[in-house]
Scaffold this motif. Structure first.
Motif, PDB file in Angstrom:
ATOM      1  N   LYS A  37      93.403  47.008  63.589  1.00 22.10           N
ATOM      2  CA  LYS A  37      94.026  48.130  64.286  1.00 22.10           C
ATOM      3  C   LYS A  37      95.417  47.767  64.798  1.00 22.10           C
ATOM      4  O   LYS A  37      96.287  48.647  64.944  1.00 22.10           O
ATOM      5  CB  LYS A  37      93.137  48.579  65.448  1.00 22.10           C
ATOM      6  CG  LYS A  37      93.569  49.886  66.088  1.00 22.10           C
ATOM      7  CD  LYS A  37      92.670  50.239  67.255  1.00 22.10           C
ATOM      8  CE  LYS A  37      91.243  50.496  66.817  1.00 22.10           C
ATOM      9  NZ  LYS A  37      90.393  50.918  67.960  1.00 22.10           N
ATOM     10  N   THR A  38      95.640  46.474  65.046  1.00 19.00           N
ATOM     11  CA  THR A  38      96.955  46.018  65.500  1.00 19.00           C
ATOM     12  C   THR A  38      98.051  46.470  64.552  1.00 19.00           C
ATOM     13  O   THR A  38      99.139  46.872  64.978  1.00 19.00           O
ATOM     14  CB  THR A  38      96.961  44.482  65.616  1.00 19.00           C
ATOM     15  OG1 THR A  38      96.011  44.078  66.606  1.00 19.00           O
ATOM     16  CG2 THR A  38      98.337  43.961  66.000  1.00 19.00           C
ATOM     17  N   GLY A  39      97.782  46.410  63.252  1.00 17.38           N
ATOM     18  CA  GLY A  39      98.769  46.823  62.271  1.00 17.38           C
ATOM     19  C   GLY A  39      98.800  48.315  62.015  1.00 17.38           C
ATOM     20  O   GLY A  39      99.770  48.829  61.438  1.00 17.38           O
TER      21      GLY A  39
ATOM     22  N   ASN B 237     102.682  44.106  60.233  1.00 16.65           N
ATOM     23  CA  ASN B 237     101.782  43.966  59.089  1.00 16.65           C
ATOM     24  C   ASN B 237     100.750  42.889  59.395  1.00 16.65           C
ATOM     25  O   ASN B 237     101.115  41.778  59.807  1.00 16.65           O
ATOM     26  CB  ASN B 237     102.556  43.561  57.825  1.00 16.65           C
ATOM     27  CG  ASN B 237     103.387  44.703  57.265  1.00 16.65           C
ATOM     28  OD1 ASN B 237     103.080  45.865  57.478  1.00 16.65           O
ATOM     29  ND2 ASN B 237     104.449  44.363  56.555  1.00 16.65           N
ATOM     30  N   ILE B 238      99.474  43.218  59.192  1.00 15.46           N
ATOM     31  CA  ILE B 238      98.412  42.226  59.320  1.00 15.46           C
ATOM     32  C   ILE B 238      98.186  41.619  57.941  1.00 15.46           C
ATOM     33  O   ILE B 238      97.754  42.300  57.017  1.00 15.46           O
ATOM     34  CB  ILE B 238      97.113  42.859  59.852  1.00 15.46           C
ATOM     35  CG1 ILE B 238      97.350  43.392  61.267  1.00 15.46           C
ATOM     36  CG2 ILE B 238      95.971  41.846  59.836  1.00 15.46           C
ATOM     37  CD1 ILE B 238      97.754  42.340  62.274  1.00 15.46           C
ATOM     38  N   ASP B 239      98.500  40.353  57.806  1.00 11.11           N
ATOM     39  CA  ASP B 239      98.348  39.645  56.540  1.00 11.11           C
ATOM     40  C   ASP B 239      96.963  38.987  56.530  1.00 11.11           C
ATOM     41  O   ASP B 239      96.025  39.485  57.155  1.00 11.11           O
ATOM     42  CB  ASP B 239      99.484  38.627  56.393  1.00 11.11           C
ATOM     43  CG  ASP B 239      99.825  38.334  54.946  1.00 11.11           C
ATOM     44  OD1 ASP B 239     100.785  38.923  54.441  1.00 11.11           O
ATOM     45  OD2 ASP B 239      99.129  37.509  54.327  1.00 11.11           O
ATOM     46  N   ALA B 240      96.814  37.881  55.836  1.00  8.79           N
ATOM     47  CA  ALA B 240      95.508  37.209  55.735  1.00  8.79           C
ATOM     48  C   ALA B 240      94.973  36.853  57.125  1.00  8.79           C
ATOM     49  O   ALA B 240      95.731  36.451  58.010  1.00  8.79           O
ATOM     50  CB  ALA B 240      95.639  35.947  54.891  1.00  8.79           C
ATOM     51  N   PHE B 241      93.667  37.017  57.313  1.00 11.78           N
ATOM     52  CA  PHE B 241      93.041  36.608  58.568  1.00 11.78           C
ATOM     53  C   PHE B 241      91.568  36.350  58.322  1.00 11.78           C
ATOM     54  O   PHE B 241      90.991  36.764  57.321  1.00 11.78           O
ATOM     55  CB  PHE B 241      93.228  37.667  59.662  1.00 11.78           C
ATOM     56  CG  PHE B 241      92.348  38.878  59.519  1.00 11.78           C
ATOM     57  CD1 PHE B 241      91.144  38.978  60.205  1.00 11.78           C
ATOM     58  CD2 PHE B 241      92.724  39.933  58.695  1.00 11.78           C
ATOM     59  CE1 PHE B 241      90.335  40.098  60.072  1.00 11.78           C
ATOM     60  CE2 PHE B 241      91.930  41.054  58.556  1.00 11.78           C
ATOM     61  CZ  PHE B 241      90.730  41.139  59.246  1.00 11.78           C
ATOM     62  N   VAL B 242      90.946  35.638  59.269  1.00  8.66           N
ATOM     63  CA  VAL B 242      89.509  35.404  59.209  1.00  8.66           C
ATOM     64  C   VAL B 242      88.980  35.306  60.633  1.00  8.66           C
ATOM     65  O   VAL B 242      89.600  34.689  61.501  1.00  8.66           O
ATOM     66  CB  VAL B 242      89.163  34.119  58.414  1.00  8.66           C
ATOM     67  CG1 VAL B 242      89.735  32.872  59.074  1.00  8.66           C
ATOM     68  CG2 VAL B 242      87.652  33.978  58.221  1.00  8.66           C
TER      69      VAL B 242
ATOM     70  N   ILE C 101      97.617  35.922  60.214  1.00 11.32           N
ATOM     71  CA  ILE C 101      99.064  35.969  60.032  1.00 11.32           C
ATOM     72  C   ILE C 101      99.547  37.362  60.413  1.00 11.32           C
ATOM     73  O   ILE C 101      99.061  38.363  59.883  1.00 11.32           O
ATOM     74  CB  ILE C 101      99.465  35.662  58.579  1.00 11.32           C
ATOM     75  CG1 ILE C 101      99.054  34.231  58.202  1.00 11.32           C
ATOM     76  CG2 ILE C 101     100.972  35.845  58.374  1.00 11.32           C
ATOM     77  CD1 ILE C 101      99.232  33.916  56.723  1.00 11.32           C
ATOM     78  N   ILE C 102     100.473  37.399  61.351  1.00  6.29           N
ATOM     79  CA  ILE C 102     101.122  38.649  61.752  1.00  6.29           C
ATOM     80  C   ILE C 102     102.550  38.614  61.240  1.00  6.29           C
ATOM     81  O   ILE C 102     103.269  37.631  61.437  1.00  6.29           O
ATOM     82  CB  ILE C 102     101.122  38.825  63.281  1.00  6.29           C
ATOM     83  CG1 ILE C 102      99.707  39.089  63.791  1.00  6.29           C
ATOM     84  CG2 ILE C 102     102.054  39.967  63.696  1.00  6.29           C
ATOM     85  CD1 ILE C 102      99.632  39.237  65.295  1.00  6.29           C
TER      86      ILE C 102
ATOM     87  N   SER D 203     106.214  46.152  51.932  1.00  5.40           N
ATOM     88  CA  SER D 203     105.647  45.038  52.673  1.00  5.40           C
ATOM     89  C   SER D 203     106.097  43.711  52.089  1.00  5.40           C
ATOM     90  O   SER D 203     106.453  42.778  52.812  1.00  5.40           O
ATOM     91  CB  SER D 203     104.110  45.123  52.671  1.00  5.40           C
ATOM     92  OG  SER D 203     103.677  46.287  53.332  1.00  5.40           O
ATOM     93  N   ARG D 204     106.068  43.611  50.749  1.00  2.00           N
ATOM     94  CA  ARG D 204     106.490  42.349  50.118  1.00  2.00           C
ATOM     95  C   ARG D 204     107.972  42.079  50.356  1.00  2.00           C
ATOM     96  O   ARG D 204     108.364  40.960  50.682  1.00  2.00           O
ATOM     97  CB  ARG D 204     106.199  42.404  48.618  1.00  2.00           C
ATOM     98  CG  ARG D 204     104.741  42.315  48.255  1.00  2.00           C
ATOM     99  CD  ARG D 204     104.593  42.042  46.765  1.00  2.00           C
ATOM    100  NE  ARG D 204     105.188  43.105  45.957  1.00  2.00           N
ATOM    101  CZ  ARG D 204     104.539  44.173  45.532  1.00  2.00           C
ATOM    102  NH1 ARG D 204     103.259  44.337  45.858  1.00  2.00           N
ATOM    103  NH2 ARG D 204     105.138  45.093  44.786  1.00  2.00           N
ATOM    104  N   ASP D 205     108.812  43.127  50.224  1.00  2.00           N
ATOM    105  CA  ASP D 205     110.239  42.941  50.433  1.00  2.00           C
ATOM    106  C   ASP D 205     110.540  42.563  51.874  1.00  2.00           C
ATOM    107  O   ASP D 205     111.358  41.685  52.146  1.00  2.00           O
ATOM    108  CB  ASP D 205     110.996  44.227  50.074  1.00  2.00           C
ATOM    109  CG  ASP D 205     110.980  44.514  48.581  1.00  2.00           C
ATOM    110  OD1 ASP D 205     110.650  43.582  47.816  1.00  2.00           O
ATOM    111  OD2 ASP D 205     111.296  45.651  48.202  1.00  2.00           O
ATOM    112  N   SER D 206     109.863  43.238  52.799  1.00  2.00           N
ATOM    113  CA  SER D 206     110.088  42.946  54.215  1.00  2.00           C
ATOM    114  C   SER D 206     109.648  41.531  54.548  1.00  2.00           C
ATOM    115  O   SER D 206     110.309  40.827  55.305  1.00  2.00           O
ATOM    116  CB  SER D 206     109.339  43.960  55.081  1.00  2.00           C
ATOM    117  OG  SER D 206     109.535  43.697  56.442  1.00  2.00           O
TER     118      SER D 206
END
Length: 216
Positions: free
Chosen positions: A60-62, A69-74, A83-84, A100-103
């Motif tokens: 929900k943070t993202g 952007n919320i990237d990989a997490f566990v 990763i934020i 997202s990739r460009d940013s």
């Protein structure tokens, strides 16, 4: 890779603005390293109801912040790795995968340029935040002056809402859920991002040797 890094004293990157665009590896650990979010079974994390709540709130943070952007997490039994990525996009518009990739690439390039030398990791209190000077420029993180969408503010609000909801579920009012501090690492480039991705994804498989495993 990150063994024993969670034991360092609270330090900050001098002059670093933790609300500026960049990629950040975050680790948040439960109070007394209690295994509150589930168990590792056959090298996979099996979330209980508290773990599902933590996972949903992290996602929900993202959702509620257009420049996050919320990237990989566990979610692990007693901690969360994630990763934020803070981007320049704060206009509320939707972001497709290319954006997202460009940013992400742009923010990593800027962090790498800014941090050619010096330390880039530390543990921080979630009450440390960024303040703004009268000229409108960001200053170093300071106590008691929260800045919207900075890493300390994001972590503080995440910890607050998950603690409140889980205490309501288990009927344990005012009980701490998380350690007061959290660990953060500013990610320099794509190579480092890839290494941390692998570390996060493989974390459940390494639980038996994880220094955060309180049963070791």
């Amino acid at each position: 890779m990150f063994k024993d890094k969670y034991r360092v004293e609270s330090i900050r990157l001098p002059g670093y603005d933790y609300s500026q665009p960049g990629a950040y590896f975050i680790t948040i650990v439960t109070h007394n390293r209690q295994c509150s979010f589930g168990n590792i079974i056959d090298d996979e994390m099996m979330l209980n109801e508290f773990g599902v709540l933590v996972q949903n709130e992290w996602l929900k943070t993202g959702i509620i912040r257009p420049n996050i952007n919320i990237d990989a997490f566990v979610v692990m039994p007693n901690h969360l790795h994630g990763i934020i990525i803070i981007t320049d996009n704060d206009n509320g518009h939707s972001r497709d995968s290319r954006d997202s990739r460009d940013s992400r690439r742009d923010t990593l390039q800027r962090v790498s340029t800014w941090m050619e030398t010096g330390m880039e990791t530390g543990t921080h209190s979630d009450t440390d935040t960024v303040s703004e000077s009268k000229t409108g420029t960001k200053t170093i993180e300071q106590f008691g002056k929260p800045t919207k969408n900075s890493i300390p503010t994001i972590v503080r609000l995440f910890k607050s809402t998950t603690t409140k909801q889980i205490n309501q579920m288990r009927q344990t009012p005012m009980q701490p859920l998380w350690q007061r501090n959290y660990f953060e690492h500013v990610i320099r480039d794509d190579n480092e991002l890839t290494r941390i991705h692998h570390y996060i994804i493989n974390n459940p498989k390494r639980w038996e040797e994880d220094n955060l495993n309180k049963f070791l």
